[in-house]
Design a protein around this motif. Structure first.
Motif, short mmCIF file in Angstrom:
data_model
loop_
_atom_site.label_atom_id
_atom_site.label_comp_id
_atom_site.label_asym_id
_atom_site.label_seq_id
_atom_site.Cartn_x
_atom_site.Cartn_y
_atom_site.Cartn_z
N ALA A 1 -3.36 -15.62 -4.38
CA ALA A 1 -3.94 -15.15 -3.12
C ALA A 1 -3.27 -13.85 -2.66
N VAL A 2 -1.92 -13.80 -2.79
CA VAL A 2 -1.17 -12.59 -2.41
C VAL A 2 -1.60 -11.41 -3.29
N CYS A 3 -1.94 -11.70 -4.54
CA CYS A 3 -2.44 -10.65 -5.44
C CYS A 3 -3.71 -10.03 -4.87
N GLY A 4 -4.59 -10.87 -4.30
CA GLY A 4 -5.80 -10.37 -3.66
C GLY A 4 -5.48 -9.39 -2.54
N LEU A 5 -4.47 -9.73 -1.74
CA LEU A 5 -4.02 -8.85 -0.65
C LEU A 5 -3.50 -7.52 -1.20
N SER A 6 -2.77 -7.60 -2.32
CA SER A 6 -2.11 -6.40 -2.87
C SER A 6 -3.08 -5.43 -3.55
N VAL A 7 -4.17 -5.94 -4.14
CA VAL A 7 -5.07 -5.05 -4.89
C VAL A 7 -6.15 -4.42 -4.00
N GLY A 8 -6.22 -4.87 -2.74
CA GLY A 8 -7.29 -4.42 -1.85
C GLY A 8 -7.47 -2.92 -1.76
N ILE A 9 -6.38 -2.17 -1.64
CA ILE A 9 -6.47 -0.72 -1.42
C ILE A 9 -6.65 0.06 -2.72
N MET A 10 -6.42 -0.56 -3.86
CA MET A 10 -6.35 0.19 -5.12
C MET A 10 -7.64 0.93 -5.46
N TRP A 11 -8.77 0.22 -5.44
CA TRP A 11 -10.06 0.81 -5.81
C TRP A 11 -10.51 1.86 -4.79
N PRO A 12 -10.66 1.49 -3.47
CA PRO A 12 -11.08 2.51 -2.50
C PRO A 12 -10.06 3.63 -2.34
N GLY A 13 -8.76 3.30 -2.47
CA GLY A 13 -7.71 4.32 -2.34
C GLY A 13 -7.81 5.37 -3.44
N THR A 14 -8.10 4.93 -4.66
CA THR A 14 -8.25 5.86 -5.78
C THR A 14 -9.47 6.76 -5.57
N LEU B 1 -1.86 6.93 3.09
CA LEU B 1 -2.55 6.26 1.99
C LEU B 1 -1.65 6.12 0.76
N GLU B 2 -0.94 7.18 0.43
CA GLU B 2 -0.07 7.17 -0.75
C GLU B 2 0.99 6.08 -0.65
N HIS B 3 1.65 6.00 0.52
CA HIS B 3 2.69 4.98 0.73
C HIS B 3 2.08 3.58 0.65
N PHE B 4 0.89 3.40 1.26
CA PHE B 4 0.21 2.11 1.26
C PHE B 4 -0.11 1.67 -0.16
N MET B 5 -0.53 2.62 -1.00
CA MET B 5 -0.85 2.30 -2.40
C MET B 5 0.40 1.97 -3.20
N ILE B 6 1.50 2.68 -2.92
CA ILE B 6 2.77 2.41 -3.63
C ILE B 6 3.30 1.02 -3.27
N TYR B 7 3.32 0.70 -1.96
CA TYR B 7 3.81 -0.63 -1.54
C TYR B 7 2.89 -1.73 -2.07
N SER B 8 1.59 -1.48 -2.08
CA SER B 8 0.63 -2.46 -2.60
C SER B 8 0.85 -2.71 -4.09
N SER B 9 1.14 -1.63 -4.85
CA SER B 9 1.40 -1.77 -6.29
C SER B 9 2.64 -2.62 -6.54
N PHE B 10 3.69 -2.39 -5.74
CA PHE B 10 4.91 -3.21 -5.86
C PHE B 10 4.61 -4.67 -5.55
N LEU B 11 3.83 -4.92 -4.48
CA LEU B 11 3.47 -6.29 -4.11
C LEU B 11 2.64 -6.94 -5.22
N CYS B 12 1.76 -6.16 -5.85
CA CYS B 12 0.93 -6.66 -6.94
C CYS B 12 1.81 -7.08 -8.13
#
Length: 403
Positions: free
Chosen positions: A308-321, A276-287
């Motif tokens: 649209a790519v921003c939508g993909l990148s923010v997906g994990i942020m809320w549930p991940g936190t 989860l941590e790695h997924f959130m870090i990579y997602s933040s970079f993509l965002c």
């Protein structure tokens, strides 16, 4: 026993669809309300602020009453209020002397329901026995995205085929969903959030914990990173591509919502194999990269793709936190979930506000506004790294105290 709780989790999925309905249906009618009821645009804009303002207030107040009246009754009340608000939206503007007051009362009633759902749904899923909590949480939050996309698509098609003048029929159809789900919540099992005899952490205890403040700031940034782009995606599509409002809604917010849902669905399916941590870090970079793409690309189509790519990148942020908070503070209880929901809603209103203010300062330049909003994914990335450090310090102190 677990199969019984699967019904509870499914009802929670529908709960997030209900929240998507109350947040996203009325905004599709704003221009129609302006024309039909002769309401100035300044008052129409107030409806969004009012909706999220009431939800913020409910997030805060729920710390005091949810544990006292119980999750089941709170869930049923939330769904009944959501349905009542949608139904009254079709009645009050017609019977009150000032139509706007009627709309405002209806929004207030369903906003209380939406605010309660925000606080209740995640902890109910977290309490259910499941093999992988993070997967369940990510899958849960994907249903808000499917709800959002479904409301925009079905409503747009309905207005096109049946005519927007018949919007009241659709409002009543949407109201049936929370009524049905309220009945389901009266039957399904609801697991306690804490073990018997345990009491959740109080506000004072949470406020003294450094990890809680890191998680709260992450939650604010998660909401802001998401909504700063989502709320302006339609305007971007209309202005940049020169298309109609309906096409702008489908190309902008709906594409954003679908890709955000895909990201959450992906983690919901394969989360047991992904850190989860790695997924959130990579997602933040993509965002961060998507914000740069929206701001710096000079070709409108590329701006929209970056949205649209921003939508993909923010997906994990809320549930991940939420998942990180549950793991770091297992005794956080209702207070923690309510305050995190409050933080998320502050971000949801604060992100678009910052973008709008900076855009206005630069002569309505939306790209400059989005560029300023890059602060949110950057802070979230820092938060994930600080969480990791805090966890290492806690583990080290625990081992040291044993020796």
């Amino acid at each position: 026993m677990k199969s019984q709780y699967n019904k509870t989790i499914t009802a929670c999925f529908v709960g997030y669809i209900v929240q998507a309905i109350v947040n996203n249906f009325t905004p599709l009618l704003f221009l129609f309300f302006q024309k039909c009821y002769h309401i100035p645009i300044s008052q129409i804009t107030l409806l969004v602020t009012f909706n999220f303002g009431i939800q913020l207030l409910v997030d805060f107040l729920s710390v005091r009453f949810v544990d006292k009246i119980g999750y089941r009754i709170s869930m049923i009340i939330a769904h009944v209020l959501a349905a009542a608000g949608l139904f009254l939206l079709t009645v009050l503007p017609e019977i009150l002397p000032v139509s706007f007051i009627g709309i405002l009362i209806a929004v207030m009633i369903y906003a209380v329901g939406g605010g309660l759902l925000e606080v209740l749904v995640s902890p109910v899923v977290e309490a259910c026995p499941s093999d992988n909590k993070e997967k369940a949480m990510s899958l849960l939050h994907s249903f808000y995205c499917w709800g959002h996309a479904g409301v925009v698509l079905i409503s747009t098609v309905f207005f096109y085929v049946v005519g927007i003048d018949n919007w009241k029929i659709l409002a009543i159809i949407w109201a049936v969903i929370p009524i049905g789900n309220a009945f389901v919540f009266s039957k399904v099992p609801i697991a306690p959030l804490l073990e018997d005899g345990d009491t959740g952490l109080g506000l004072k205890e949470l406020f003294w914990m450094k990890i809680f403040w890191i998680l709260l700031i992450m939650m604010i940034c998660a909401g802001a990173s998401e909504q700063a782009v989502s709320q302006w995606a339609s305007a971007f599509a209309e202005k940049g591509l020169g298309i109609s409002k309906a096409a702008g809604d489908l190309a902008g917010p709906m594409a954003f919502a679908v890709l955000m849902g895909i990201s959450r669905l992906f983690y919901g399916k394969y989360g047991d194999r992904i850190n989860l941590e790695h997924f959130m870090i990579y997602s933040s970079f993509l965002c961060i990269l998507s914000y740069l793409g929206i701001s710096l690309f000079s070709i409108p189509l590329l701006n929209l793709i970056a949205c649209a790519v921003c939508g993909l990148s923010v997906g994990i942020m809320w549930p991940g936190t939420f998942s990180k908070a549950s793991a770091a503070l297992p005794k956080g209880g209702t207070a923690m979930f309510a305050l995190l929901a409050l933080g998320g809603d502050i971000g949801c209103s604060g992100g678009p506000t910052l973008v709008g203010m900076v855009s206005g300062a630069f002569g309505d330049n939306l790209k400059m506004g989005i560029l300023a909003g890059i602060i949110f994914p950057v802070l979230l990335l820092i938060g994930v790294i600080l969480c990791r450090r805090q966890k290492k310090i806690t583990n080290y102190n625990t081992v040291k105290s044993r020796h």
